[in-house]
Design an enzyme around this catalytic site. Structure first.
Site, mmCIF file in Angstrom:
data_model
loop_
_atom_site.group_PDB
_atom_site.id
_atom_site.type_symbol
_atom_site.label_atom_id
_atom_site.label_comp_id
_atom_site.label_asym_id
_atom_site.label_seq_id
_atom_site.Cartn_x
_atom_site.Cartn_y
_atom_site.Cartn_z
ATOM 1 N N GLU A 119 7.790 -14.628 -11.558
ATOM 2 C CA GLU A 119 7.244 -13.325 -11.154
ATOM 3 C C GLU A 119 6.616 -12.574 -12.316
ATOM 4 O OE1 GLU A 119 9.800 -11.330 -7.606
ATOM 5 O OE2 GLU A 119 10.917 -11.703 -9.429
ATOM 6 N N CYS A 141 0.822 -1.206 0.000
ATOM 7 C CA CYS A 141 0.000 0.000 0.000
ATOM 8 C C CYS A 141 0.858 1.258 0.000
ATOM 9 C CB CYS A 141 -0.874 0.040 1.236
ATOM 10 S SG CYS A 141 -1.803 -1.460 1.515
ATOM 11 N N LYS A 173 6.148 -4.596 -4.392
ATOM 12 C CA LYS A 173 7.581 -4.297 -4.426
ATOM 13 C C LYS A 173 8.196 -4.444 -3.056
ATOM 14 C CE LYS A 173 11.455 -2.941 -6.130
ATOM 15 N NZ LYS A 173 12.210 -4.037 -6.787
ATOM 16 N N ASN A 218 -1.521 1.977 6.089
ATOM 17 C CA ASN A 218 -0.697 0.863 5.607
ATOM 18 C C ASN A 218 -0.357 -0.008 6.805
ATOM 19 O OD1 ASN A 218 -0.616 2.145 3.194
ATOM 20 N ND2 ASN A 218 1.571 2.602 3.210
ATOM 21 N N GLY A 219 -0.297 -1.311 6.592
ATOM 22 C CA GLY A 219 0.086 -2.206 7.685
ATOM 23 C C GLY A 219 -1.049 -3.119 8.070
ATOM 24 N N LYS A 264 12.603 -14.990 -11.334
ATOM 25 C CA LYS A 264 12.333 -13.892 -12.282
ATOM 26 C C LYS A 264 11.249 -14.317 -13.273
ATOM 27 C CE LYS A 264 13.502 -11.046 -10.763
ATOM 28 N NZ LYS A 264 14.096 -11.180 -9.511
ATOM 29 N N GLU A 323 17.267 -17.740 -8.731
ATOM 30 C CA GLU A 323 16.899 -16.371 -9.099
ATOM 31 C C GLU A 323 16.318 -16.323 -10.521
ATOM 32 O OE1 GLU A 323 16.304 -13.757 -7.632
ATOM 33 O OE2 GLU A 323 16.480 -12.141 -9.083
ATOM 34 N N TRP A 382 -3.191 -2.566 -1.288
ATOM 35 C CA TRP A 382 -2.859 -3.943 -1.677
ATOM 36 C C TRP A 382 -3.593 -4.812 -0.664
ATOM 37 C CZ3 TRP A 382 -0.508 -8.358 0.239
ATOM 38 C CH2 TRP A 382 0.021 -9.262 -0.698
ATOM 39 N N ARG A 437 4.759 -0.090 -6.151
ATOM 40 C CA ARG A 437 4.774 -0.912 -4.943
ATOM 41 C C ARG A 437 3.754 -2.042 -5.008
ATOM 42 N NH1 ARG A 437 7.117 1.875 -0.498
ATOM 43 N NH2 ARG A 437 5.882 0.597 0.876
ATOM 44 N N HIS A 477 17.431 -36.594 -8.331
ATOM 45 C CA HIS A 477 16.608 -37.028 -7.199
ATOM 46 C C HIS A 477 15.170 -36.543 -7.337
ATOM 47 C CE1 HIS A 477 20.207 -38.492 -5.239
ATOM 48 N NE2 HIS A 477 20.788 -37.356 -5.586
HETATM 49 C C1 G6P Z 1 9.184 -8.621 -2.654
HETATM 50 C C2 G6P Z 1 9.673 -8.146 -4.003
HETATM 51 C C3 G6P Z 1 10.955 -8.872 -4.382
HETATM 52 C C4 G6P Z 1 11.997 -8.695 -3.282
HETATM 53 C C5 G6P Z 1 11.467 -9.111 -1.917
HETATM 54 C C6 G6P Z 1 12.409 -8.689 -0.797
HETATM 55 O O1 G6P Z 1 8.780 -9.931 -2.745
HETATM 56 O O2 G6P Z 1 8.688 -8.372 -4.990
HETATM 57 O O3 G6P Z 1 11.464 -8.363 -5.596
HETATM 58 O O4 G6P Z 1 13.129 -9.451 -3.595
HETATM 59 O O5 G6P Z 1 10.218 -8.493 -1.657
HETATM 60 O O6 G6P Z 1 12.442 -7.282 -0.744
HETATM 61 P P1 G6P Z 1 13.588 -6.421 -0.146
HETATM 62 O O7 G6P Z 1 13.169 -5.005 -0.389
HETATM 63 O O8 G6P Z 1 13.665 -6.736 1.330
HETATM 64 O O9 G6P Z 1 14.858 -6.767 -0.833
#
Ligand code: G6P
Length: 612
Positions: free
Chosen positions: A492, A2, A607, A101-102, A489, A485, A75, A27, A508
């Site tokens: 996501e 949010c 984000k 927010n929160g 990617k 990673e 959000w 975000r 395995h």
């Molecule tokens: C969310 C984002 C990711 C990020 C993760 C950790 O899931 O979508 O891209 O890697 O949070 O975020 P940070 O800001 O702590 O690196």
């Protein structure tokens, strides 16, 4: 997650609020709204489910006038993303509006209590209880800030809030506990509030970060800061060093692509002034602990979430191999609920791009509670994690807007390499080995530029695999976290199911999935386990799997075996992840684009995850 924005000053607020919300779009959100105090003395709220364009259309119809207001992108956590659940939430008589927010942890109890007193709720959110509490605790003739402070005494949980009221007009009261909030101190009698600097940067670079337990009163005459228990407090004004350009696309179609292409520069920025060529070592001004304390460290625990957790895994390999310090990686969300073996001889390193991830912050606090030294590797200057760690290394990568992290990842890995060098040269690493690592670090920006030149080729490759239902990513050693990673990617941004695995573990389980329809991305640069990985590639080919391999320039022996390859330059094995990940970022980007996905704001993702 949010986003919050607020404005009080001489200008019309609605346009400014929507513009601020647009800057927070990255975000992640699923509904949005604003409340403006009108010239008629009443509050006017416009809110909509969906994206900001919906809100914009509604505002064009209602045209709320006024120079004081608050806005929010939501959000969903409690209740679906409907108009009713969107913020701002208002008191029964419409005289108070609040954004939040929160998560309010005792929302259920407060709701039941308020309902018993006759309050009728209009949403399923946890937020609505706060606005009703403010309403009920407002003493006749009192101020908005007093009512808010009283309400917050009853609230348990994480919040960043902004509140306006027609009963105490031309004023915004804001408060924070666990969710980021900052004031933007403008010129000419205007004050803004934002949940991150992006919301206010178009109007001022002077910001005041609120601490947990703080609240503030914003009026056209200025602002006052208080702490809920300590009363009036002074908080420092900081100057944001980046400008608007950093949060705009700069000619690129998407932030993700812009940020992928920014990596040569972000890598230079994380290393600037930190490499000592002669000594084969690193200088880290932010690591403000004595050598004796550093020598006393017996083990390291790295903790983070998401992509940052993957860079932590690479850090584990580096710190054990080069600095010979026992190192462990924990998901921040697991660390806090375990009984972690952490004491004053443990260094806990928390890694976070945003510096606001709730689980990472909670892990940091738990580590401190247990007496560990806590170091941060953080991108966002002034963020909560950056401020709460004992010392640390800033990434200086500039704002990262694309939800899928790219440049922050490579900068994190580079920062971990710098810290490894810093520790290793104080322990067992020779000056010659140190110099090799320094030279390899210096070469990285140019090498990344070289890889980026293959963008068109990777786009073509994306066309071949855009319809794959599953993709497997395999790598060993330093390349295992890169496999994770690469898979993350792709998941996501393209919503294709993908998994990363240590290449040998394939036998395995995942090998059962391999047939002519299963693309397998191998990370196969020439390092200590190269020949083992080549055997794993043969195993996949023997089962008709499709192999895409990331290999070093000149790895001719592989080119005839694999279906597709992408070549990268040679570097120190510990730094290879910074090079091998680049083609995987581009591959995910192009596949997502071809599938028509919203690359910068993938569905359901945020984000910065500021709730548990
Ligand atoms: C969310 C984002 C990711 C990020 C993760 C950790 O899931 O979508 O891209 O890697 O949070 O975020 P940070 O800001 O702590 O690196």
């Amino acid at each position: 997650m949010c986003g919050i924005v607020g404005y009080v000053g001489p200008r019309q607020a609605s346009g400014l609020l929507v513009e601020g919300l647009r800057r927070l779009e990255y975000r992640g959100y699923d509904s949005a709204g604003i409340t403006i105090l009108g010239p008629d003395g009443d509050l006017h709220t416009v809110k909509r489910a969906g994206k900001l364009d919906e809100l914009d259309r509604a505002i064009a119809v209602d045209r709320p006038a006024g120079t004081c207001g608050i806005g929010h992108t939501r959000w969903a956590t409690h209740g679906p993303p409907t108009r009713d659940n969107a913020h701002p939430h208002t008191s029964a008589d419409g005289s108070i509006a609040l954004v939040h927010n929160g998560i309010i942890e005792n929302a259920g109890t407060l709701r039941t209590k308020l309902q018993a007193e006759g309050v009728v709720f209009r949403s399923e959110t946890d937020t609505e209880v706060v606005v009703h509490l403010v309403d009920r605790l407002w003493v006749k003739g009192g101020t908005l800030e007093d009512a808010v402070a009283k309400a917050l005494e009853q609230v348990i949980g994480a919040y960043g809030i902004a509140v306006v009221s027609s009963r105490d007009p031309n004023k915004i009261v804001v408060a924070r506990n666990g969710s980021p909030l900052l004031l933007g101190v403008g010129n000419d009698g205007e004050v803004l509030v934002g949940s991150d600097a992006a919301a206010v940067i178009a109007h001022t670079r002077n910001v005041v970060y609120l601490d947990d337990g703080d609240y503030a009163v914003l009026t056209p005459d200025g602002y006052r800061t208080y702490h809920l228990r300590q009363g009036p407090v002074q908080r420092q004004v900081h100057r944001v060093t980046w400008d608007l350009e950093a949060i705009e696309k700069g000619g690129f179609e998407h932030f993700m692509l812009k940020e992928i292409f920014e990596q040569p520069r972000s890598l230079e920025d994380v290393m600037r002034g930190r490499l000592l060529e002669e000594e084969g070592a690193a200088r880290l001004g932010g690591v403000t602990v004595s050598d004796a304390d550093l020598q006393g460290i017996e083990r390291i625990v790295l903790t983070a979430c998401g992509t940052s957790w993957h860079s932590a895994l690479i850090g584990e390999y580096m710190l054990e191999e080069l600095a010979r310090i026992p190192t462990k990686v924990e998901y921040a969300s697991e660390f806090r609920y375990k009984n972690p073996v952490v004491d004053e001889k443990t260094l806990v390193i928390v890694i976070s791009q945003s510096g606001e991830t709730a689980d990472t912050l909670a892990a940091l606090r738990e580590a401190r509670r247990r007496g560990a030294k806590v170091m941060g590797i953080v991108n966002t200057v002034g963020s909560t994690i950056a401020r709460e760690t004992d010392f640390g290394v800033h990434l200086h990568a500039g704002p990262e807007i694309g939800v899928a992290s790219t440049k922050a990842f490579t900068s994190q890995v580079a920062a971990l390499a710098l810290f490894t060098l810093y520790m290793a040269r104080r322990r067992s690493l020779s000056i010659l080995e140190g110099r090799k690592l320094v030279a390899a670090l210096q070469a990285l920006p140019g090498q990344v530029t070289e890889i980026l030149q293959q963008n068109d080729r990777i786009r073509e490759l994306a066309k071949v695999y855009q319809d794959a239902p599953n993709v497997l990513y395999l790598g060993r050693g330093y390349q295992f976290p890169v496999a994770l990673e690469g898979a993350l990617k792709l998941k996501e941004v393209s919503y294709i199911h993908a998994e990363g695995y240590p290449a040998a573990e394939m036998k395995h389980g995942p090998i059962a999935l391999i047939d002519e329809n299963m693309p397998v991305v191998f990370l196969a640069p020439r390092d200590g386990v190269y020949h083992k990985v080549v055997s794993n590639i043969e195993e996949v080919k023997a089962r008709d799997g499709q192999v895409i391999a990331v290999v070093n320039n000149g790895a001719e022996e592989l080119l005839g075996i694999v279906d597709h390859f992408i070549q990268i330059p040679e570097t120190h094995p510990a730094l290879l992840p910074i090079l091998t990940v680049i083609p995987l970022q581009l591959l995910a980007y192009h596949i997502a684009l071809l599938r028509g996905c919203d690359v910068d704001q993938p569905r359901n993702l945020a984000k910065s995850v500021t709730v548990e």
